[in-house]
Write a protein that holds these residues in place. Structure first.
Motif, PDB file in Angstrom:
ATOM      1  N   SER A  71      -7.476  14.250 -14.484  1.00 31.34           N
ATOM      2  CA  SER A  71      -7.338  12.806 -14.304  1.00 31.34           C
ATOM      3  C   SER A  71      -6.466  12.273 -15.433  1.00 31.34           C
TER       4      SER A  71
ATOM      5  N   ALA B 106       0.831  -1.214   0.000  1.00 28.86           N
ATOM      6  CA  ALA B 106       0.000   0.000   0.000  1.00 28.86           C
ATOM      7  C   ALA B 106       0.862   1.259   0.000  1.00 28.86           C
TER       8      ALA B 106
ATOM      9  N   PRO C 200       2.882   2.173  -4.191  1.00 26.32           N
ATOM     10  CA  PRO C 200       2.068   1.922  -5.390  1.00 26.32           C
ATOM     11  C   PRO C 200       2.923   1.960  -6.655  1.00 26.32           C
ATOM     12  N   ASN C 201       2.538   1.125  -7.604  1.00 22.09           N
ATOM     13  CA  ASN C 201       3.254   1.047  -8.872  1.00 22.09           C
ATOM     14  C   ASN C 201       2.364   1.673  -9.959  1.00 22.09           C
ATOM     15  N   VAL C 202       2.312   3.020  -9.956  1.00 21.89           N
ATOM     16  CA  VAL C 202       1.377   3.733 -10.828  1.00 21.89           C
ATOM     17  C   VAL C 202       2.101   4.826 -11.612  1.00 21.89           C
TER      18      VAL C 202
ATOM     19  N   TYR D 278      -1.396   9.331 -12.483  1.00 19.87           N
ATOM     20  CA  TYR D 278      -2.290   8.675 -11.507  1.00 19.87           C
ATOM     21  C   TYR D 278      -1.958   9.154 -10.107  1.00 19.87           C
TER      22      TYR D 278
ATOM     23  N   SER E 140      -3.033  17.283  -8.844  1.00 24.55           N
ATOM     24  CA  SER E 140      -3.427  17.550 -10.226  1.00 24.55           C
ATOM     25  C   SER E 140      -4.942  17.671 -10.317  1.00 24.55           C
ATOM     26  N   SER E 141      -5.393  18.540 -11.220  1.00 22.90           N
ATOM     27  CA  SER E 141      -6.832  18.659 -11.432  1.00 22.90           C
ATOM     28  C   SER E 141      -7.261  17.911 -12.690  1.00 22.90           C
TER      29      SER E 141
ATOM     30  N   VAL F 260      -7.006  10.093 -17.644  1.00 25.22           N
ATOM     31  CA  VAL F 260      -7.755   9.956 -18.897  1.00 25.22           C
ATOM     32  C   VAL F 260      -7.991  11.327 -19.535  1.00 25.22           C
TER      33      VAL F 260
ATOM     34  N   ARG G  37      -3.306  14.216  -5.042  1.00 26.39           N
ATOM     35  CA  ARG G  37      -4.356  15.218  -5.329  1.00 26.39           C
ATOM     36  C   ARG G  37      -3.762  16.581  -5.674  1.00 26.39           C
TER      37      ARG G  37
ATOM     38  N   TYR H 281      -3.036  12.769  -9.455  1.00 23.11           N
ATOM     39  CA  TYR H 281      -4.479  13.020  -9.410  1.00 23.11           C
ATOM     40  C   TYR H 281      -5.165  12.267  -8.260  1.00 23.11           C
ATOM     41  N   TYR H 282      -4.905  10.963  -8.151  1.00 23.59           N
ATOM     42  CA  TYR H 282      -5.668  10.155  -7.194  1.00 23.59           C
ATOM     43  C   TYR H 282      -5.013  10.079  -5.800  1.00 23.59           C
ATOM     44  N   ILE H 283      -3.686  10.080  -5.756  1.00 26.57           N
ATOM     45  CA  ILE H 283      -3.025   9.859  -4.454  1.00 26.57           C
ATOM     46  C   ILE H 283      -2.648  11.201  -3.820  1.00 26.57           C
TER      47      ILE H 283
END
Lengths: 367, 210
Positions: B59, B38, B41-43, B47, B56-57, B61, B54, B50-52
């Motif tokens: 995403s 946890a 992460p391998n991202v 990602y 970036s505004s 995609v 936060r 944006y997700y971890i």
């Protein structure tokens, strides 16, 4: 802390009869609303139900692009927030019977609801044996959050497993309680919070009995996060992020913050957020009541199951809180101690009918 | 005496470790492994941002989709802060004269023309900042790593432009991402709830003679 109450085997048959009658009343009321509404089908799958259907049809998404179910295609959402136990069960129903995934998901939640009513009454019999079974059944099936038994959501499964785990603790069967806890943490993230109740139970066992099998209790408690851990390992190898179920909340604009911040924001917000925040306050008050009644373990679980979702906002908080076994038991306790409060069952039943109507109308607050 | 107590301790430990306790310890070790996964992460960077984090505004995609349609800039031309040739991430909505950074991370993404001559280029950002403490630190990182120095870390005073010198990129990968770390971003102390650092006025990429 009350422990080790015995179970009378003769009570099983009436328990099932009460559960069945309550279930049939619940289903009849919902069917009446669907019939009178007329526009939407009986098996009406929308919102989270569609996400579960997406998981059954396509599995968990390898990336967040909104393409597997849900209502926001081509966006930043993914189905990782939806824990695997319910889609595994409803997917198995779909696979075994060949019925459409939408029907399989809703049918599974209905069957699990009948089992959840049985499990809740068994749980009530252990924790509040003096209260009549019909009262518990009425509190359960005539509450607004009971709509989620008809909608293909995970609530019935969560309630059932939580009740089984708590019942096993009271029956002094720690391994069974731990195994149920493992399933619970695979059903929803807050399921791991039942570990708090287990810790209180184990502590009371060790303090009361010098020969308590500490190793056995430790192992049983360690089983509880197993479901969550298995899902996290899956997500790490599938998505690259073991915490993806939490991180994806960004896509729903859920921001991790203090529960008190969201509570105060909710109380000052729209009528919807106000009601959700009020539900959280009632949950906290009932946790206090449980603690006062000597059920500290249940109180901790209820507080945890209220505070964790509240930490990300007030959205959908009603069903998260009101479908907690400790919340429902506290209401039964109050209605058992104060008979006048039983009159609240009437507005509660009306609100269940209203929620059934709102579901058929796809109103935003039933999500 | 000491030997006997050690023996007793070892007996107790063995007794405790057998059976259920050993299984519990096994599970505990497994959970340690899960916590490790946890925490690592391998991202992708997009990602994570944006997700971890936060920060970036956009995403991943949305970012990819917007980069796909990003028009290439023309060398020597100046682009105002809200020009369609500039993809801004971590910035507020554009105002008339400028666009403010929001928080302590911001990115500017732009597409270089395909036929860029193999010369050194200068990317100039015209910034106006909040200089409540006299100056502001800014750390610049360019992706791909074509800047003269991988990371530029310096303090800016009002009126100074930010200039990044980099080598032209050959081939088809023409996207340049300029990441700005803004450790001195702060509330403006005028009731504005935004955490601000710099306001971008314009961007220009020009060829240099050296």
């Amino acid at each position: 802390m009350k422990i080790g109450k015995s179970v009378d085997p003769d009570v099983t048959a009436p328990l099932f009869r009460v559960a069945l009658v309550a279930f049939l009343i619940h289903q009849t009321l919902h069917a009446a609303v669907v019939f009178l509404h007329g526009d939407a089908p009986y098996f009406f799958c929308q919102y989270d139900c569609n996400w579960y259907v997406g998981i059954i049809e396509f599995g968990y998404m390898p990336e967040a692009n909104g393409n597997a179910g849900g209502s926001r295609p081509e966006s930043d959402v993914a189905n990782w927030a939806f824990f695997p136990l319910f889609p595994i069960i409803s997917g198995t129903v779909h696979w075994l019977t060949g019925i459409a995934p939408q029907v399989a998901v809703i049918l599974s939640s209905k069957v699990l609801w009948l089992l959840a009513v049985c499990a809740f009454l068994a749980f009530q019999r252990q924790y509040l044996p003096e209260a009549p079974l019909w009262l518990g059944a009425a509190v359960l099936v005539l509450n607004p959050a009971a709509i989620y038994a008809n909608t293909g959501y995970t609530e019935p499964l969560f309630l059932m497993i939580a009740c089984l785990s708590l019942t096993a603790m009271r029956q002094d069967r720690p391994i069974l309680a731990g195994m149920m806890g493992a399933l619970l943490s695979a059903a929803r993230a807050v399921g791991v919070g039942i570990g708090l109740t287990f810790a209180a139970y184990a502590l009371s066992q060790v303090l009361r009995q010098s020969d308590a099998k500490a190793g056995r209790l430790l192992f049983a408690g360690m089983l509880i996060p197993l479901g969550l851990a298995a899902y996290m390992i899956f997500l790490h190898f599938h998505v690259g992020d073991a915490m993806a179920f939490s991180h994806i909340q960004r896509a729903w604009d859920r921001e991790l913050s203090s529960p008190l911040y969201h509570l105060s924001k909710g109380l000052r917000g729209s009528p919807y957020t106000f009601i959700m925040a009020l539900t959280a306050l009632i949950g906290a008050a009932l946790a206090g009541y449980l603690a006062w009644k000597g059920e500290g373990g249940l109180a901790l679980f209820l507080l945890f199951a209220t505070a964790i979702p509240l930490a990300t906002g007030t959205s959908s908080l009603g069903r998260y809180v009101m479908m907690q076994p400790a919340f429902l038991l506290a209401v039964v306790m109050l209605m058992h101690d104060h008979r006048l409060l039983r009159a609240l069952l009437v507005p509660s039943a009306l609100s269940y009918l209203w929620m059934s109507y709102a579901w058929q109308e796809s109103l935003f607050f039933v999500i | 005496m000491r030997g006997r107590s050690l023996c007793s301790l070892s007996y107790k430990l063995r007794n405790w470790l057998n059976g259920w306790s050993a299984l519990a310890l096994g599970l505990l070790a497994g959970y340690g492994g899960v916590i490790y996964l946890a925490a690592h992460p391998n991202v992708t960077d997009a990602y994570r941002a944006y997700y971890i984090d936060r920060t970036s505004s956009l995403s991943p995609v949305m970012r990819e989709a917007q980069i796909d349609v990003l028009p290439a800039i023309t060398i020597g031309q100046t682009y105002v802060h809200d020009a369609p040739e500039l993809l801004l991430d971590g910035w507020d909505t554009p105002e008339t004269m400028h666009t403010w950074t929001l928080g302590s991370h911001a990115q500017i993404i732009l597409a270089l023309p395909a036929s860029l001559p193999p010369q050194t280029q200068e990317l100039t950002l015209t910034l106006r900042g909040m200089y409540l403490t006299g100056a502001q630190r800014i750390i610049v990182h360019m992706e791909p790593s074509v800047a003269r120095s991988d990371v530029i870390d310096r303090t800016y005073r009002d009126g100074e432009d930010l200039v990044v010198t980099f080598q032209s990129i050959s081939g088809t990968k023409r996207i340049i991402t300029l990441s700005l770390e803004l450790p001195d971003a702060m509330l403006p102390r005028n009731g504005d709830p935004r955490v601000l650092a710099f306001a971008l006025q314009s961007v220009e990429v020009a060829q240099t003679d050296h």
